[in-house]
Write an enzyme that holds these catalytic residues in place. Structure first.
Site, PDB file in Angstrom:
ATOM      1  CD  GLU A   1      -2.664  -0.943   2.630  1.00 35.70           C
ATOM      2  OE1 GLU A   1      -3.694  -0.280   2.598  1.00 35.70           O
ATOM      3  OE2 GLU A   1      -2.220  -1.466   3.661  1.00 35.70           O
TER       4      GLU A   1
ATOM      5  CG  HIS B   1      -6.678  -8.407   4.530  1.00 31.10           C
ATOM      6  ND1 HIS B   1      -7.996  -8.690   4.798  1.00 31.10           N
ATOM      7  CD2 HIS B   1      -6.507  -7.114   4.923  1.00 31.10           C
ATOM      8  CE1 HIS B   1      -8.580  -7.621   5.323  1.00 31.10           C
ATOM      9  NE2 HIS B   1      -7.697  -6.652   5.413  1.00 31.10           N
TER      10      HIS B   1
HETATM   11  C1  BG6 Z   1      -7.832  -3.064   6.143  1.00 27.06           C
HETATM   12  C2  BG6 Z   1      -6.689  -2.596   6.988  1.00 27.06           C
HETATM   13  O1  BG6 Z   1      -8.332  -4.279   6.612  1.00 27.06           O
HETATM   14  O2  BG6 Z   1      -7.379  -3.237   4.791  1.00 27.06           O
HETATM   15  C3  BG6 Z   1      -6.083  -1.322   6.425  1.00 27.06           C
HETATM   16  O3  BG6 Z   1      -7.151  -2.359   8.307  1.00 27.06           O
HETATM   17  C4  BG6 Z   1      -5.713  -1.500   4.970  1.00 27.06           C
HETATM   18  O4  BG6 Z   1      -4.933  -0.925   7.176  1.00 27.06           O
HETATM   19  C5  BG6 Z   1      -6.893  -2.059   4.184  1.00 27.06           C
HETATM   20  O5  BG6 Z   1      -5.322  -0.230   4.456  1.00 27.06           O
HETATM   21  C6  BG6 Z   1      -6.487  -2.402   2.775  1.00 27.06           C
HETATM   22  O6  BG6 Z   1      -7.630  -2.737   2.034  1.00 27.06           O
HETATM   23  P1  BG6 Z   1      -7.671  -2.554   0.469  1.00 27.06           P
HETATM   24  O7  BG6 Z   1      -8.990  -3.105   0.053  1.00 27.06           O
HETATM   25  O8  BG6 Z   1      -7.535  -1.082   0.190  1.00 27.06           O
HETATM   26  O9  BG6 Z   1      -6.506  -3.321  -0.086  1.00 27.06           O
END
Ligand code: BG6
Length: 489
Positions: A215, A239
């Site tokens: 990210e 995740h």
């Molecule tokens: C969330 C986390 O579960 O997922 C965040 O708490 C993270 O820290 C986010 O930024 C990322 O999700 P995505 O869908 O943007 O990849």
């Protein structure tokens, strides 16, 4: 209205309706379902929050946020219909007696009630108590729990116990929003609808797998929450382990919730424990320092708003995970995730084994192995790197590496890439638990993550610095280089 055959009208009760998740994700997802004709005409959406507000205030709040977060603009007819579904109830969640007001608001009709807990998990138990005292729980009702479900195996058990006093497992929907992403769902199709991968998906054909969830954002003003969690609890425990399970699981007998979840659980159980003896060799923790993203200077983690300058919370994790079973013995899964990396970029790369012998060495001395890249986000798609002959007349065969590229945006131009929450909301309404995490999965994932966190603590493993805008600490390169491999950048 279409595709509503199996759906009965529901009462969707959003606890924490004025919060960030609700305005950015849940309300827009429900609007999209309404637009697609997937919300029963009699379904209602009941916002519950502590703030005193009348229905006009709530309706304005919803409209403003839909305008902001539904990127393709609103359809006025659908918007009117959507707003007419809204109800608002002010409630102090800690006062179980106050739930009688909710009972009055909910009393009409016999719809399936969906209680969506978009609140801090610490109050899930209090909400359940309140619902129970007000006699608002029946066998047909469902409860949806957002992560984090605890910050360790022990605390997750406490939360799960509190909720399971009132709801059975088949009523509980634990969200991991990655399971609602189109590309994550596509993993099942890729693996189990293509015979090409039936016999090539194991230690005989695969050298190793890399899973990267990078990210570019930092902690986005969430210091209090994030500093307690860190990247291991926030991203890896849920995740990344879910992606890994889908990649590594055995074929389920069918698509039913328990068939899929049974197989994912077996993978989690087979993960080799990481402890104080192998922590240094198998993991890397990092924390971003100041740096540049797209040429713009950004502060380091310890200079973020609200920061405690002594924090040793990790914002980056790399792990060499190993699965001790017949299929995967000797095939490492390298996991890597971090904040403030150069781009938002999540992908899985499956590295197949090299050819045993190179007959093309006169024109290509180092024949690369095939790679299957599954781009989760952005630029969703699947790509297979292969060797090909360059057409033309020459005394030597000219060959080069090329790719078969199935880009979703090119291939499915007319299809909108839906948000994960739209899919998840629809499955909750339809009562399908296959995209939700079962209690034993959550606990097994915590058991493995706890081992790593405890080992970091016991060995006083401090996070290694990495500049914001880089791919993580140098030691994450060594983690994989020790095995004579390298990260795909
Ligand atoms: C969330 C986390 O579960 O997922 C965040 O708490 C993270 O820290 C986010 O930024 C990322 O999700 P995505 O869908 O943007 O990849």
């Amino acid at each position: 209205m279409k595709n509503l055959d199996s759906q009965s009208a529901s009462e969707i009760v959003l606890f924490g309706a004025l919060g960030d998740l609700s305005r950015r994700k849940l309300l827009p997802a429900l609007y999209q379902l309404d637009l697609a004709g997937l919300l029963h005409p009699k379904s209602r959406i009941l916002g519950v929050a502590r703030t005193d507000m009348d229905i006009k205030g709530f309706s304005d709040f919803v409209e403003t946020n839909l305008n902001e977060f539904v990127s393709e603009g609103l359809d006025s007819e659908v918007l009117d219909r959507f707003l007419s579904r809204l109800v608002y109830q002010q409630l102090d969640f800690s006062q179980s007696a106050a739930f009688k007001h909710l009972a009055q608001t909910l009393k009409q009709g016999h719809k399936t009630r969906i209680y969506y807990f978009s609140t801090p998990p610490a109050i899930y138990g209090a909400i359940c108590d309140g619902l129970n005292q007000a006699k608002l729980i029946s066998a047909a009702d469902r409860v949806v729990m957002e992560k984090p479900i605890g910050d360790s195996l022990e605390s997750s058990k406490v939360i799960n116990d509190q909720v399971s006093r009132f709801f059975k497992e088949n009523q509980i929907y634990r969200i991991d929003h990655y399971l609602g992403k189109e590309t994550v769902l596509n993993l099942l199709v890729l693996r189990f609808a293509n015979s090409l991968f039936t016999s090539n998906w194991d230690r005989n054909s695969i050298d190793h797998v890399q899973i990267t969830v990078a990210e570019s954002v930092g902690i986005e003003g969430r210091w209090g929450f994030y500093d307690e969690a860190g990247q291991m609890r926030d991203m890896v425990q849920n995740h990344l382990l879910q992606i890994l399970s889908l990649m590594a699981m055995e074929p389920p007998a069918d698509l039913s919730a328990d068939s899929i979840r049974d197989e994912k659980l077996k993978v989690l159980k087979a993960l080799r424990p990481i402890n104080h003896l192998n922590i240094k060799e198998k993991t890397v923790r990092g924390q971003y320092t100041d740096g540049y993203l797209n040429g713009v200077p950004v502060p380091g983690y310890l200079a973020e708003e609200g920061a405690n300058e002594k924090s040793s919370t990790e914002t980056f994790v790399a792990i060499k995970a190993e699965i001790d079973n017949w299929r995967w013995s000797g095939v490492p899964f390298y996991l890597r995730t971090g904040k403030r990396m150069p781009a938002k970029h999540s992908e899985i790369v499956v590295h197949f084994k090299e050819q045993p012998h190179n007959i093309f060495k006169d024109s290509y001395s180092d024949l690369p192995a095939n790679k299957l890249t599954i781009r989760l986000q952005p630029d969703e798609g699947v790509e297979l790197q292969m060797m090909n002959k360059i057409p033309g007349i020459a005394s030597q065969l000219k060959i080069h590496e090329n790719k078969l590229d199935l880009s979703f945006s090119q291939t499915y131009r007319d299809e909108r890439v839906i948000d994960a929450y739209e899919r998840l909301m629809l499955e909750i309404i339809n009562g399908n638990q296959s995209l939700f995490v079962r209690r034993d999965e959550v606990e097994q994932a915590w058991a493995w993550a706890d081992g790593i966190i405890e080992a970091w603590e016991s060995t006083q493993e401090k996070p290694k610095p990495y500049a914001a805008g880089s791919w993580g600490p140098v030691s994450s390169i060594s983690l994989i280089a020790r095995d004579d491999r390298q990260w795909v950048e």
